[in-house]
Scaffold this motif. Structure first.
Motif, PDB file in Angstrom:
ATOM      1  N   GLN A  64       0.894  -1.189   0.114  1.00 41.94           N
ATOM      2  CA  GLN A  64       0.097  -0.011   0.084  1.00 41.94           C
ATOM      3  C   GLN A  64       0.807   1.294  -0.071  1.00 41.94           C
ATOM      4  OE1 GLN A  64      -3.543   0.255  -0.175  1.00 41.94           O
ATOM      5  NE2 GLN A  64      -3.269  -1.755  -0.227  1.00 41.94           N
ATOM      6  N   PHE A  65       0.554   2.278  -0.731  1.00 44.24           N
ATOM      7  CA  PHE A  65       0.940   3.787  -0.735  1.00 44.24           C
ATOM      8  C   PHE A  65      -0.081   4.600  -0.285  1.00 44.24           C
ATOM      9  CE2 PHE A  65       3.476   1.123  -3.702  1.00 44.24           C
ATOM     10  CZ  PHE A  65       4.841   1.832  -3.631  1.00 44.24           C
ATOM     11  N   ARG A  66       0.404   5.274   0.683  1.00 39.02           N
ATOM     12  CA  ARG A  66      -0.194   6.679   1.189  1.00 39.02           C
ATOM     13  C   ARG A  66       0.286   7.862   1.003  1.00 39.02           C
ATOM     14  NH1 ARG A  66      -2.355   5.083   7.268  1.00 39.02           N
ATOM     15  NH2 ARG A  66      -0.324   4.812   7.391  1.00 39.02           N
ATOM     16  N   ALA A  67      -0.202   8.770   0.627  1.00 42.09           N
ATOM     17  CA  ALA A  67       0.343  10.150   0.226  1.00 42.09           C
ATOM     18  C   ALA A  67      -0.223  11.364   0.517  1.00 42.09           C
ATOM     19  CB  ALA A  67       0.738  10.134  -1.242  1.00 42.09           C
ATOM     20  N   VAL A  68       0.370  12.252   1.119  1.00 38.26           N
ATOM     21  CA  VAL A  68      -0.394  13.668   1.720  1.00 38.26           C
ATOM     22  C   VAL A  68       0.759  14.547   1.106  1.00 38.26           C
ATOM     23  CG1 VAL A  68       0.551  13.768   3.802  1.00 38.26           C
ATOM     24  CG2 VAL A  68      -1.414  14.868   3.264  1.00 38.26           C
ATOM     25  N   SER A  69       0.048  15.708   0.708  1.00 38.34           N
ATOM     26  CA  SER A  69       0.830  17.001   0.190  1.00 38.34           C
ATOM     27  C   SER A  69       0.354  17.880   0.667  1.00 38.34           C
ATOM     28  CB  SER A  69       0.646  16.875  -1.593  1.00 38.34           C
ATOM     29  OG  SER A  69       1.336  18.182  -1.954  1.00 38.34           O
TER      30      SER A  69
END
Length: 380
Positions: A64-69
């Motif tokens: 799983q990849f989880r990303a926030v910007s």
């Protein structure tokens, strides 16, 4: 004020409740010369600038990849390696990330997931390639985290494939290569067909000024796509693999097959690649007189043959060119203006741009005094 690395670490803790394992970065870029030659497989001469995207990451045991910007605050975006789904809406920032993992999967690579917090100071939507900085930083992070041992060029190729095919934004290789392979204080002469590159040391007496006239970016990109399509049509008419292969004799003989605008488009691409090689030599020899001439010829060709220079850009570029003379060069670059001028003239050039543009339009230009930075890597 916190730097992007510190901001990324803080953003990671705020969103994931724990500290990140590593930090990675990749820079934006400005192109000195070689305008509209990258997708025609010619020569370009970009330089990485000291604006970059930083990614704080923590390894995961699943896929799983989880990303926030920080640039697009909101819920954390999540996907699984090899199961990216449809990437039809290219307006979503995280599709650039999903494109990278999808391109890796299609290339036979395997990688475990990451939690990501992304912070960048590359100005968005200004032609300084914030998208390539994001792609290359993410590709570099995966390569390190999973010990894929991908070369910078391989990461650039994966990133180009991701942007061209996964996010429906067909592009040349220039932006990704300079972000991945740049060396401090150097530009990079890139052959967009052979994918060869040669670092070009910038004279230490030159200031690198990026001028953003805050143009209508949507209209600019529509014009860019129209010019690109025109080049492909010309290539087909002439029976070439790309306009890189075009010679002066071929163009002269084929003039009757082309419309006047098609002839001038082809003439620009052919001569621009030649100018790019000459500009690289002039910089290596610190021959500013020659460099200034070449940059002005490029500007005139972009204005008269390729017809992509607005009257406001032409006004500012000519004002700077007349002022600096043989002590620097100035031209349009992907909707911005790049000026490489003698350090002693820096303040006067900035003041000239501010005054001339405001008196012409009533608007203010955004001016960045930059330096030539190195390419992507792990922040230690």
């Amino acid at each position: 004020m916190e730097n992007p690395a510190q901001q990324a670490m803080k953003l990671f803790v705020q969103n994931f409740g724990t500290k990140a394992d590593d930090l990675y970065q990749a820079p934006g870029r400005i192109n000195i010369i070689g305008e509209h030659t990258d997708y025609n497989e010619g020569l370009v001469l970009p330089v990485a600038i000291n604006f970059n995207t930083v990614i704080a990451v923590k390894h995961r045991d699943d896929y799983q990849f989880r990303a926030v910007s920080d640039a697009f605050p909101g819920e954390i975006q999540q996907w699984e390696f090899g199961h990216e789904g449809d990437i039809a809406d290219d307006s979503q920032w995280y599709n650039y990330l999903k494109g990278i993992t999808a391109a890796m999967a299609l290339s036979g690579l395997h990688a475990k997931g990451l939690d990501l917090a992304i912070v960048g100071n590359v100005p968005l939507g200004t032609g300084l390639s914030s998208s390539a900085a994001l792609e290359i930083a993410f590709g570099t992070a995966i390569s390190y985290a999973d010990q894929l041992h991908l070369s910078p060029l391989a990461i650039a190729q994966i990133s180009q494939r991701a942007e061209s095919h996964m996010t429906r934004q067909e592009c040349g290789i220039m932006d990704q290569m300079i972000s991945a392979l740049a060396e401090p204080d150097h530009a990079l002469l890139i052959d967009c067909l052979e994918l060869d590159s040669e670092p070009v040391l910038l004279p230490e007496n030159l200031s690198l000024i990026v001028i953003d006239l805050n143009i209508d970016r949507k209209s600019f990109m529509a014009q860019y796509q129209e010019r690109k399509q025109s080049c492909y049509e010309i290539t087909e008419i002439l029976g070439l693999d790309s306009l890189r292969d075009l010679t002066q004799i071929q163009l002269h003989r084929a003039k009757q097959l082309l419309t006047d605008s098609q002839y001038r488009r082809a003439l620009h691409v052919m001569t621009e690649s030649q100018r790019t090689a000459s500009a690289a030599r002039a910089l290596q020899e610190n021959n500013l007189n020659r460099f200034s001439e070449i940059m002005h010829h490029s500007h005139c060709s972009l204005r008269d043959n390729f017809e992509v220079v607005t009257p406001e850009m032409d006004h500012v570029i000519n004002a700077v060119h007349q002022f600096v003379g043989d002590k620097g060069g100035v031209k349009m670059s992907d909707g911005c203006i790049i000026a490489l001028v003698d350090h002693e003239l820096t303040d006067q050039v900035i003041e000239l741009v501010e005054d001339s543009f405001h008196s012409l339009t009533g608007r203010d230009a955004t001016i960045h005094l930059c330096s030539a930075s190195g390419g992507a890597g792990r922040i230690t």
